[in-house]
Design a protein around this motif. Structure first.
Motif, mmCIF file in Angstrom:
data_model
loop_
_atom_site.group_PDB
_atom_site.id
_atom_site.type_symbol
_atom_site.label_atom_id
_atom_site.label_comp_id
_atom_site.label_asym_id
_atom_site.label_seq_id
_atom_site.Cartn_x
_atom_site.Cartn_y
_atom_site.Cartn_z
ATOM 1 N N ARG A 29 30.756 62.591 55.443
ATOM 2 C CA ARG A 29 31.545 61.493 56.159
ATOM 3 C C ARG A 29 30.812 61.600 57.695
ATOM 4 O O ARG A 29 30.782 62.358 58.265
ATOM 5 N N VAL A 39 31.657 66.503 53.061
ATOM 6 C CA VAL A 39 32.727 66.457 51.956
ATOM 7 C C VAL A 39 32.684 66.975 50.726
ATOM 8 O O VAL A 39 33.521 67.745 50.195
ATOM 9 N N HIS A 66 29.491 56.825 55.206
ATOM 10 C CA HIS A 66 29.432 57.966 54.483
ATOM 11 C C HIS A 66 27.933 58.032 54.225
ATOM 12 O O HIS A 66 27.371 57.061 54.160
#
Length: 119
Positions: A29, A39, A66
């Motif tokens: 992220r 993540v 992301h």
């Protein structure tokens, strides 16, 4: 089988015409954080997919930018095709709430790749 998730991926080895199994894929992220946050980290299955969706059922989901990082250099080196030109392929995607399931396929060889938003 896992329930539909917020983000999934699928890798195809276009040099040999097979799914890219055993590839390390990380999801980072990038925003809204001051520094990138890892993540999830996974390894693709025999059919070239992540076994569990990233953000399954939106658990822990944070909208924003992301980056998926696909370690294709070690994958191709392990198959005896050399590490090629690419080591890690980054694919940046903007994930927003209420947009349903995101799917990011990666078609790759030791010397090139392409991606798109799948279904």
């Amino acid at each position: 089988m896992a329930e539909a998730g917020y983000l999934s991926t699928h890798m195809l080895n276009t040099a040999e015409g097979v799914p890219a199994a055993g590839v390390v894929v990380e999801l980072w992220r990038l925003e809204p954080a001051p520094v990138p946050v890892l993540v999830a980290r996974t390894v693709t299955t025999a059919d070239g997919r992540n076994a569990e969706p990233f953000y399954p059922n939106e658990a822990g989901f944070t909208p924003g930018l992301h980056e998926l990082r696909f370690a294709i250099g070690p994958y191709f080196a392990g198959r005896g095709l050399g590490s090629g030109f690419y080591d890690v392929v980054p694919v940046r995607v903007r994930l927003e709430a209420g947009q349903g399931h995101y799917h990011v396929p990666l078609l790759c060889s030791p010397f090139g790749y392409t991606t798109y938003r799948g279904s």
